[in-house]
Design a protein around this motif. Structure first.
Motif, PDB file in Angstrom:
ATOM      1  N   PRO A  32      14.367  19.350   4.336  1.00 31.20           N
ATOM      2  CA  PRO A  32      15.313  20.519   4.305  1.00 31.20           C
ATOM      3  C   PRO A  32      15.842  20.797   5.445  1.00 31.20           C
ATOM      4  CG  PRO A  32      12.897  21.055   4.577  1.00 31.20           C
ATOM      5  CD  PRO A  32      13.047  19.522   4.502  1.00 31.20           C
ATOM      6  N   THR A  33      15.509  20.391   6.617  1.00 29.43           N
ATOM      7  CA  THR A  33      15.933  20.835   8.120  1.00 29.43           C
ATOM      8  C   THR A  33      17.022  19.785   8.749  1.00 29.43           C
ATOM      9  OG1 THR A  33      14.182  20.092   9.090  1.00 29.43           O
ATOM     10  CG2 THR A  33      13.937  22.316   8.361  1.00 29.43           C
ATOM     11  N   MET A  34      17.491  18.627   7.911  1.00 29.91           N
ATOM     12  CA  MET A  34      18.377  17.650   8.670  1.00 29.91           C
ATOM     13  C   MET A  34      19.658  18.291   9.066  1.00 29.91           C
ATOM     14  SD  MET A  34      17.054  14.489   6.400  1.00 29.91           S
ATOM     15  CE  MET A  34      16.968  13.278   7.429  1.00 29.91           C
ATOM     16  N   GLN A  35      20.091  17.920  10.119  1.00 32.14           N
ATOM     17  CA  GLN A  35      21.509  18.369  10.365  1.00 32.14           C
ATOM     18  C   GLN A  35      22.237  16.961  10.829  1.00 32.14           C
ATOM     19  OE1 GLN A  35      22.240  21.373  10.286  1.00 32.14           O
ATOM     20  NE2 GLN A  35      20.411  21.971   9.951  1.00 32.14           N
ATOM     21  N   SER A  46       0.773  -1.226  -0.048  1.00 26.85           N
ATOM     22  CA  SER A  46      -0.017   0.127   0.040  1.00 26.85           C
ATOM     23  C   SER A  46       0.762   1.072  -0.127  1.00 26.85           C
ATOM     24  CB  SER A  46      -0.892   0.035   1.225  1.00 26.85           C
ATOM     25  OG  SER A  46      -0.201   0.250   2.320  1.00 26.85           O
ATOM     26  N   LEU A  47       0.550   2.400  -0.664  1.00 25.06           N
ATOM     27  CA  LEU A  47       1.305   3.525  -0.962  1.00 25.06           C
ATOM     28  C   LEU A  47       0.646   4.719  -0.162  1.00 25.06           C
ATOM     29  CD1 LEU A  47       2.043   1.363  -3.305  1.00 25.06           C
ATOM     30  CD2 LEU A  47       3.292   3.232  -4.227  1.00 25.06           C
ATOM     31  N   GLU A  48       1.085   5.388   0.196  1.00 28.11           N
ATOM     32  CA  GLU A  48       0.552   6.888   0.840  1.00 28.11           C
ATOM     33  C   GLU A  48       1.562   7.995   0.476  1.00 28.11           C
ATOM     34  OE1 GLU A  48      -0.616   9.141   4.729  1.00 28.11           O
ATOM     35  OE2 GLU A  48       0.255   7.271   5.021  1.00 28.11           O
ATOM     36  N   LEU A  49       1.140   8.955  -0.347  1.00 22.41           N
ATOM     37  CA  LEU A  49       1.505   9.996  -0.759  1.00 22.41           C
ATOM     38  C   LEU A  49       1.429  11.142   0.171  1.00 22.41           C
ATOM     39  CD1 LEU A  49       0.453  10.032  -4.646  1.00 22.41           C
ATOM     40  CD2 LEU A  49       2.884   9.307  -3.684  1.00 22.41           C
ATOM     41  N   PHE A  50       2.691  11.869   0.740  1.00 19.71           N
ATOM     42  CA  PHE A  50       2.551  12.758   1.840  1.00 19.71           C
ATOM     43  C   PHE A  50       3.318  13.964   1.366  1.00 19.71           C
ATOM     44  CE2 PHE A  50       3.754  14.012   6.104  1.00 19.71           C
ATOM     45  CZ  PHE A  50       2.342  14.350   6.597  1.00 19.71           C
ATOM     46  N   SER A  51       2.581  15.139   1.431  1.00 20.84           N
ATOM     47  CA  SER A  51       3.393  16.650   1.210  1.00 20.84           C
ATOM     48  C   SER A  51       3.245  17.151   2.463  1.00 20.84           C
ATOM     49  CB  SER A  51       2.659  16.940   0.067  1.00 20.84           C
ATOM     50  OG  SER A  51       3.334  18.458  -0.379  1.00 20.84           O
ATOM     51  N   VAL A  52       4.429  17.987   2.843  1.00 23.27           N
ATOM     52  CA  VAL A  52       4.245  18.688   4.029  1.00 23.27           C
ATOM     53  C   VAL A  52       4.484  20.368   3.492  1.00 23.27           C
ATOM     54  CG1 VAL A  52       5.461  19.556   6.215  1.00 23.27           C
ATOM     55  CG2 VAL A  52       4.936  16.952   5.496  1.00 23.27           C
ATOM     56  N   GLN A  53       3.900  21.232   3.853  1.00 19.72           N
ATOM     57  CA  GLN A  53       4.204  22.697   3.406  1.00 19.72           C
ATOM     58  C   GLN A  53       4.478  23.522   4.773  1.00 19.72           C
ATOM     59  OE1 GLN A  53       3.964  23.571   0.239  1.00 19.72           O
ATOM     60  NE2 GLN A  53       3.477  21.231  -0.025  1.00 19.72           N
ATOM     61  N   PRO A  54       5.179  24.404   4.367  1.00 17.63           N
ATOM     62  CA  PRO A  54       5.625  25.174   5.570  1.00 17.63           C
ATOM     63  C   PRO A  54       4.630  25.988   6.452  1.00 17.63           C
ATOM     64  CG  PRO A  54       6.179  26.475   3.510  1.00 17.63           C
ATOM     65  CD  PRO A  54       5.566  25.207   3.128  1.00 17.63           C
ATOM     66  N   ALA A  55       4.489  26.076   7.711  1.00 20.58           N
ATOM     67  CA  ALA A  55       3.752  26.744   8.522  1.00 20.58           C
ATOM     68  C   ALA A  55       3.788  28.115   8.235  1.00 20.58           C
ATOM     69  CB  ALA A  55       4.046  26.451  10.174  1.00 20.58           C
ATOM     70  N   LEU A 108       7.934  12.302  10.091  1.00 22.13           N
ATOM     71  CA  LEU A 108       8.110  11.370  11.158  1.00 22.13           C
ATOM     72  C   LEU A 108       6.790  10.820  11.829  1.00 22.13           C
ATOM     73  CD1 LEU A 108       9.694   9.797  13.249  1.00 22.13           C
ATOM     74  CD2 LEU A 108      10.334  12.035  14.327  1.00 22.13           C
ATOM     75  N   ALA A 109       6.022  11.978  12.125  1.00 20.06           N
ATOM     76  CA  ALA A 109       4.878  11.833  12.845  1.00 20.06           C
ATOM     77  C   ALA A 109       3.875  10.902  11.843  1.00 20.06           C
ATOM     78  CB  ALA A 109       4.019  12.945  13.252  1.00 20.06           C
ATOM     79  N   GLN A 110       3.853  11.111  10.712  1.00 21.62           N
ATOM     80  CA  GLN A 110       2.882  10.513   9.594  1.00 21.62           C
ATOM     81  C   GLN A 110       3.370   9.134   9.514  1.00 21.62           C
ATOM     82  OE1 GLN A 110       0.172  11.796   8.617  1.00 21.62           O
ATOM     83  NE2 GLN A 110      -0.593  10.448   7.118  1.00 21.62           N
ATOM     84  N   ALA A 111       4.819   8.851   9.585  1.00 19.42           N
ATOM     85  CA  ALA A 111       5.399   7.398   9.341  1.00 19.42           C
ATOM     86  C   ALA A 111       4.810   6.679  10.434  1.00 19.42           C
ATOM     87  CB  ALA A 111       6.554   7.403   9.283  1.00 19.42           C
ATOM     88  N   ASP A 167       6.915  21.581  10.089  1.00 19.79           N
ATOM     89  CA  ASP A 167       8.386  21.423   9.835  1.00 19.79           C
ATOM     90  C   ASP A 167       8.440  19.959   9.032  1.00 19.79           C
ATOM     91  OD1 ASP A 167      11.199  21.208  10.427  1.00 19.79           O
ATOM     92  OD2 ASP A 167      10.754  19.486  11.314  1.00 19.79           O
ATOM     93  N   ALA A 168       8.895  20.057   7.959  1.00 15.16           N
ATOM     94  CA  ALA A 168       8.750  18.733   7.068  1.00 15.16           C
ATOM     95  C   ALA A 168       9.301  17.294   7.718  1.00 15.16           C
ATOM     96  CB  ALA A 168       9.634  18.951   5.926  1.00 15.16           C
TER      97      ALA A 168
END
Length: 270
Positions: A266-269, A180-189, A244-247, A238-239
């Motif tokens: 974009p925010t990984m360190q 099963s596949l889920e497409l997930f998009s996160v937009q900035p707050a 992470l929460a969706q996963a 935050d992407a």
């Protein structure tokens, strides 16, 4: 990607997460596609300096175990050691040199993305690879081993890279059996200032929702018929945190990250 074959490069350091990834791929049993695996270990340069042969490497026991897994299932596998250099760069370069279709990496955390956040090498590979990355949690497995549908979370942001990753995942899904596949998009707050203006905040949320839905629509289009079977969701924030929460909420077994996934993460360190 050749429709009759799949070449997977598995980053392998003998850790439990990399062993889990190797064990999972060794269970491959698709009649539709022939799997070839490359287990890649990147060392710190000490082998060359000290004249240590790869067969004497401390990972020998782990490698031997992995080789037994693949031999038992009849999946073709080779083990490669490259000595020195930045691990992420060497992984990407070797994947390109060997014309791998996919880079598979085990992650340490409760979910694939949490492990990605904890593993700087996985983060660097996700940011820089032109090849799709398959991030696997410590308990992930091929569907036949799971005994249920494999759950893939595909992070999309409307970029060409994300559409490519979604199309690739769609092709793979047909060969994985139950998936099963889920497409997930996160937009900035929206900003605190915009939050003071109800109308502006509402307009911004509406705009963000539209951008996210457009990203999902583009991914569905790239996936063809499979895309119509995928679910889709848009979130704001935050992407990394939201993916992470969706996963974790959806119980995703695998997260597929776009080639050069800097737009998605974009925010990984390090």
């Amino acid at each position: 990607m050749n429709p009759e074959s799949l070449h997977v490069l598995i980053a392998f350091d003998g850790s439990p997460s990399s062993m889990a990834a190797a064990r999972s791929w060794s269970t491959w049993s698709s009649a539709q596609i022939a799997l070839t695996a490359t287990l890649l270990t990147v060392t710190d340069g000490a082998m060359e300096k000290e004249g240590i042969a790869p067969v004497c490497h401390p990972l020998a026991d782990a490698v031997s175990t992995a080789q037994e897994w693949f031999a038992r299932s009849g999946v073709k596998m080779e083990y490669v050691v490259v000595d020195g250099g930045t691990p992420a760069t060497r992984i990407i370069n070797e994947a390109q040199h060997r014309q791998a279709d996919l880079i598979a990496m085990g992650t340490r955390g409760l979910s694939p993305l949490r492990g990605l956040l904890l593993g700087s090498i996985a983060a660097e590979v996700a940011r820089g690879s032109p090849i799709p990355i398959w991030l696997m949690g410590p308990h992930a497995a091929i569907p036949a081993t799971l005994g249920r549908r494999l759950r893939l979370l595909i992070a999309v942001d409307g970029s060409a890279h994300a559409a490519h990753a979604a199309a690739w995942a769609g092709r793979m899904a047909a060969r994985l059996g139950e998936a099963s596949l889920e497409l997930f998009s996160v937009q900035p707050a929206f900003s605190p200032f915009e939050g003071m203006l109800d109308a502006a905040a509402g307009d911004f949320r509406h705009w963000g929702l539209g951008v996210g839905e457009a990203a999902i629509a583009a991914a569905r289009h790239a996936m063809g018929d499979v895309g119509h079977q995928a679910t889709g969701a848009v979130a704001t924030g935050d992407a990394v945190s939201m993916i992470l929460a969706q996963a974790e909420e959806s119980g995703a077994d695998v997260i597929v990250v776009a080639p050069q996934g800097v737009n998605v993460l974009p925010t990984m360190q390090n």
